[in-house]
Design a protein around this motif. Structure first.
Motif, PDB file in Angstrom:
ATOM      1  N   THR A 188       7.289   9.448   0.752  1.00 34.18           N
ATOM      2  CA  THR A 188       8.716   9.197   0.573  1.00 34.18           C
ATOM      3  C   THR A 188       9.139   9.909  -0.706  1.00 34.18           C
ATOM      4  O   THR A 188       8.293  10.413  -1.456  1.00 34.18           O
ATOM      5  N   SER A 189      10.427   9.957  -0.956  1.00 34.43           N
ATOM      6  CA  SER A 189      10.913  10.562  -2.197  1.00 34.43           C
ATOM      7  C   SER A 189      11.408   9.456  -3.128  1.00 34.43           C
ATOM      8  O   SER A 189      11.886   8.414  -2.674  1.00 34.43           O
ATOM      9  N   GLY A 190      11.276   9.688  -4.416  1.00 36.28           N
ATOM     10  CA  GLY A 190      11.724   8.689  -5.382  1.00 36.28           C
ATOM     11  C   GLY A 190      10.999   8.857  -6.701  1.00 36.28           C
ATOM     12  O   GLY A 190      10.194   9.774  -6.894  1.00 36.28           O
ATOM     13  N   LYS A 191      11.283   7.966  -7.626  1.00 39.80           N
ATOM     14  CA  LYS A 191      10.696   8.022  -8.966  1.00 39.80           C
ATOM     15  C   LYS A 191       9.358   7.297  -8.990  1.00 39.80           C
ATOM     16  O   LYS A 191       9.240   6.171  -8.506  1.00 39.80           O
ATOM     17  N   VAL A 192       8.348   7.937  -9.547  1.00 46.23           N
ATOM     18  CA  VAL A 192       7.045   7.289  -9.726  1.00 46.23           C
ATOM     19  C   VAL A 192       7.140   6.386 -10.948  1.00 46.23           C
ATOM     20  O   VAL A 192       7.261   6.863 -12.083  1.00 46.23           O
ATOM     21  N   ILE A 193       7.110   5.081 -10.716  1.00 41.58           N
ATOM     22  CA  ILE A 193       7.283   4.126 -11.810  1.00 41.58           C
ATOM     23  C   ILE A 193       5.957   3.588 -12.333  1.00 41.58           C
ATOM     24  O   ILE A 193       5.917   2.962 -13.391  1.00 41.58           O
ATOM     25  N   LEU A 194       4.884   3.810 -11.590  1.00 43.59           N
ATOM     26  CA  LEU A 194       3.561   3.377 -12.040  1.00 43.59           C
ATOM     27  C   LEU A 194       2.542   4.392 -11.537  1.00 43.59           C
ATOM     28  O   LEU A 194       2.316   4.502 -10.343  1.00 43.59           O
ATOM     29  N   PRO A 195       1.930   5.162 -12.458  1.00 50.54           N
ATOM     30  CA  PRO A 195       0.993   6.197 -12.037  1.00 50.54           C
ATOM     31  C   PRO A 195      -0.390   5.637 -11.729  1.00 50.54           C
ATOM     32  O   PRO A 195      -0.671   4.460 -11.956  1.00 50.54           O
ATOM     33  N   TYR A 196      -1.255   6.502 -11.266  1.00 54.01           N
ATOM     34  CA  TYR A 196      -2.651   6.152 -10.988  1.00 54.01           C
ATOM     35  C   TYR A 196      -3.399   5.930 -12.294  1.00 54.01           C
ATOM     36  O   TYR A 196      -3.140   6.586 -13.300  1.00 54.01           O
ATOM     37  N   SER A 197      -4.360   4.994 -12.261  1.00 52.78           N
ATOM     38  CA  SER A 197      -5.217   4.758 -13.417  1.00 52.78           C
ATOM     39  C   SER A 197      -6.643   4.522 -12.934  1.00 52.78           C
ATOM     40  O   SER A 197      -6.866   3.734 -12.007  1.00 52.78           O
ATOM     41  N   SER A 198      -7.613   5.183 -13.564  1.00 53.14           N
ATOM     42  CA  SER A 198      -9.015   5.011 -13.194  1.00 53.14           C
ATOM     43  C   SER A 198      -9.671   3.861 -13.952  1.00 53.14           C
ATOM     44  O   SER A 198     -10.826   3.532 -13.702  1.00 53.14           O
ATOM     45  N   ALA A 199      -8.948   3.225 -14.868  1.00 58.52           N
ATOM     46  CA  ALA A 199      -9.503   2.130 -15.657  1.00 58.52           C
ATOM     47  C   ALA A 199      -9.762   0.918 -14.778  1.00 58.52           C
ATOM     48  O   ALA A 199      -9.133   0.735 -13.728  1.00 58.52           O
ATOM     49  N   ASP A 200     -10.720   0.088 -15.191  1.00 60.19           N
ATOM     50  CA  ASP A 200     -10.970  -1.160 -14.484  1.00 60.19           C
ATOM     51  C   ASP A 200      -9.689  -1.980 -14.438  1.00 60.19           C
ATOM     52  O   ASP A 200      -9.062  -2.223 -15.464  1.00 60.19           O
ATOM     53  N   GLY A 201      -9.298  -2.388 -13.242  1.00 62.24           N
ATOM     54  CA  GLY A 201      -8.069  -3.149 -13.086  1.00 62.24           C
ATOM     55  C   GLY A 201      -6.836  -2.288 -13.110  1.00 62.24           C
ATOM     56  O   GLY A 201      -5.722  -2.801 -13.039  1.00 62.24           O
ATOM     57  N   LEU A 217       7.235   1.553  -2.987  1.00 60.24           N
ATOM     58  CA  LEU A 217       6.103   1.858  -2.119  1.00 60.24           C
ATOM     59  C   LEU A 217       4.873   2.016  -3.005  1.00 60.24           C
ATOM     60  O   LEU A 217       4.876   2.817  -3.942  1.00 60.24           O
ATOM     61  N   HIS A 218       3.838   1.244  -2.732  1.00 63.06           N
ATOM     62  CA  HIS A 218       2.548   1.450  -3.382  1.00 63.06           C
ATOM     63  C   HIS A 218       1.730   2.314  -2.436  1.00 63.06           C
ATOM     64  O   HIS A 218       1.428   1.916  -1.310  1.00 63.06           O
ATOM     65  N   PHE A 219       1.360   3.520  -2.878  1.00 67.01           N
ATOM     66  CA  PHE A 219       0.698   4.499  -2.018  1.00 67.01           C
ATOM     67  C   PHE A 219      -0.663   4.869  -2.590  1.00 67.01           C
ATOM     68  O   PHE A 219      -0.800   5.133  -3.779  1.00 67.01           O
ATOM     69  N   GLN A 220      -1.670   4.868  -1.720  1.00 68.93           N
ATOM     70  CA  GLN A 220      -3.026   5.223  -2.140  1.00 68.93           C
ATOM     71  C   GLN A 220      -3.602   6.302  -1.226  1.00 68.93           C
ATOM     72  O   GLN A 220      -3.325   6.339  -0.026  1.00 68.93           O
ATOM     73  N   ILE A 221      -4.443   7.168  -1.815  1.00 70.06           N
ATOM     74  CA  ILE A 221      -5.327   8.053  -1.047  1.00 70.06           C
ATOM     75  C   ILE A 221      -6.743   7.677  -1.446  1.00 70.06           C
ATOM     76  O   ILE A 221      -7.071   7.625  -2.637  1.00 70.06           O
ATOM     77  N   ARG A 222      -7.578   7.389  -0.444  1.00 69.26           N
ATOM     78  CA  ARG A 222      -8.964   7.024  -0.716  1.00 69.26           C
ATOM     79  C   ARG A 222      -9.907   8.040  -0.070  1.00 69.26           C
ATOM     80  O   ARG A 222      -9.749   8.387   1.096  1.00 69.26           O
ATOM     81  N   TYR A 223     -10.879   8.482  -0.862  1.00 65.13           N
ATOM     82  CA  TYR A 223     -11.886   9.437  -0.400  1.00 65.13           C
ATOM     83  C   TYR A 223     -13.243   8.755  -0.453  1.00 65.13           C
ATOM     84  O   TYR A 223     -13.700   8.350  -1.516  1.00 65.13           O
ATOM     85  N   LYS A 224     -13.860   8.575   0.708  1.00 63.24           N
ATOM     86  CA  LYS A 224     -15.142   7.858   0.796  1.00 63.24           C
ATOM     87  C   LYS A 224     -15.037   6.501   0.111  1.00 63.24           C
ATOM     88  O   LYS A 224     -15.918   6.105  -0.657  1.00 63.24           O
ATOM     89  N   ALA A 225     -13.934   5.801   0.381  1.00 68.46           N
ATOM     90  CA  ALA A 225     -13.645   4.435  -0.103  1.00 68.46           C
ATOM     91  C   ALA A 225     -13.223   4.393  -1.573  1.00 68.46           C
ATOM     92  O   ALA A 225     -12.857   3.340  -2.076  1.00 68.46           O
ATOM     93  N   THR A 226     -13.247   5.523  -2.276  1.00 68.83           N
ATOM     94  CA  THR A 226     -12.836   5.546  -3.677  1.00 68.83           C
ATOM     95  C   THR A 226     -11.387   6.008  -3.800  1.00 68.83           C
ATOM     96  O   THR A 226     -11.011   7.031  -3.220  1.00 68.83           O
ATOM     97  N   ALA A 227     -10.586   5.261  -4.541  1.00 71.93           N
ATOM     98  CA  ALA A 227      -9.191   5.646  -4.756  1.00 71.93           C
ATOM     99  C   ALA A 227      -9.138   6.857  -5.680  1.00 71.93           C
ATOM    100  O   ALA A 227      -9.765   6.862  -6.739  1.00 71.93           O
ATOM    101  N   ILE A 228      -8.401   7.872  -5.258  1.00 73.09           N
ATOM    102  CA  ILE A 228      -8.227   9.088  -6.062  1.00 73.09           C
ATOM    103  C   ILE A 228      -6.746   9.236  -6.395  1.00 73.09           C
ATOM    104  O   ILE A 228      -5.891   8.627  -5.763  1.00 73.09           O
ATOM    105  N   ASP A 229      -6.443  10.035  -7.392  1.00 71.07           N
ATOM    106  CA  ASP A 229      -5.069  10.166  -7.873  1.00 71.07           C
ATOM    107  C   ASP A 229      -4.224  10.971  -6.881  1.00 71.07           C
ATOM    108  O   ASP A 229      -4.435  12.179  -6.731  1.00 71.07           O
ATOM    109  N   PRO A 230      -3.248  10.338  -6.210  1.00 73.35           N
ATOM    110  CA  PRO A 230      -2.430  11.071  -5.242  1.00 73.35           C
ATOM    111  C   PRO A 230      -1.689  12.257  -5.851  1.00 73.35           C
ATOM    112  O   PRO A 230      -1.498  13.279  -5.184  1.00 73.35           O
ATOM    113  N   LEU A 231      -1.259  12.130  -7.116  1.00 73.79           N
ATOM    114  CA  LEU A 231      -0.483  13.201  -7.739  1.00 73.79           C
ATOM    115  C   LEU A 231      -1.294  14.483  -7.896  1.00 73.79           C
ATOM    116  O   LEU A 231      -0.737  15.575  -8.039  1.00 73.79           O
ATOM    117  N   ARG A 232      -2.599  14.366  -7.854  1.00 73.67           N
ATOM    118  CA  ARG A 232      -3.470  15.527  -7.951  1.00 73.67           C
ATOM    119  C   ARG A 232      -3.471  16.327  -6.645  1.00 73.67           C
ATOM    120  O   ARG A 232      -3.765  17.525  -6.655  1.00 73.67           O
TER     121      ARG A 232
END
Length: 233
Positions: free
Chosen positions: A112-125, A207-222
């Motif tokens: 979808t189109s819109g403003k990203v208000i919360l980016p991806y984070s690899s930190a625990d939690g 919209l909370h959107f995820q891309i997962r590769y082999k069950a691991t969440a990766i940064d969609p913006l990448r």
């Protein structure tokens, strides 16, 4: 729906839940707010609904919270079980960014189109996807071609959720939708509308959107093309 497909759905959801768990920095039945937190994100971490968090802590719309604020999250028994389970799951190894697939390995488009208000984070939690805000009812599209493996609202903290499997290695997830427009087992094409944007089980339209590769969440913006442009594939 066939038995084998049902089993696959259960496996996909289990992997999704395992990847979403993390350290919630909670003490018993209390959660300390960190930078970037929202009630919906805390809901996903603690297993307490947004509505219950608001009630327990006397928070009114638009549900403003502050860094360092300590929030009640429910009974000590429930919170303790959730914390124990999260700690155990968080210790599972996950793919570091260096092992993520190369950009261009698969064709993706913005859901979808819109403003990203919360980016991806690899930190625990941390946020294991991106949160995009726009108007209620705005179309949500499949970010890639694949098969729908989950449609429902049984996963607390995600509201009306859709999960799509893309080949053997990828899964995309679309949470907090209003209207759901696909069914389990349905094949979808990239760019096909699958839902409308809403605020189910969250504190604002997003919209909370995820891309997962082999069950691991990766940064969609990448992996997504520049917003507003079509994928070059």
């Amino acid at each position: 729906m066939t038995r084998s497909f049902c089993l696959m759905c259960c496996l996909v959801v289990a992997l999704f839940l395992a990847g979403c768990s993390g350290s919630s920095d909670s003490d018993g039945n209390v959660y300390t707010v960190k930078r970037g937190d929202t009630l919906s994100r805390i809901s996903r971490l603690t297993g307490t609904s947004v509505q219950e968090l608001a009630r327990l802590n006397n928070i009114s719309p638009p549900y403003t919270i502050e860094v360092g604020q300590r929030l009640k999250t429910g009974s000590k028994t429930t919170a303790g079980k959730k914390s124990s389970k999260s700690t155990k799951t968080a210790s599972r190894p996950s793919l570091p960014p260096v092992s993520w697939p190369p950009v261009g390995d698969r064709c993706w488009r913005w859901p979808t189109s819109g403003k990203v208000i919360l980016p991806y984070s690899s930190a625990d939690g941390g946020n294991k996807g991106i949160d995009i805000t726009a108007r209620r009812g705005q179309p949500i599209y499949a970010a890639g071609s694949g098969k729908v493996v989950y449609v429902g609202n049984q996963l607390r903290g995600y509201g009306n959720l859709i999960m799509i499997k893309h080949g053997e290695n990828y899964i995309t997830a679309y949470a907090h939708n209003d209207t759901l427009m696909v069914n389990n087992g349905q094949n979808v094409k990239i760019g096909q509308q699958i839902a409308t944007m809403g605020s189910t089980d969250t504190d604002s339209v997003r919209l909370h959107f995820q891309i997962r590769y082999k069950a691991t969440a990766i940064d969609p913006l990448r992996y997504l093309p520049p917003q507003g442009s079509k994928p070059k594939c």
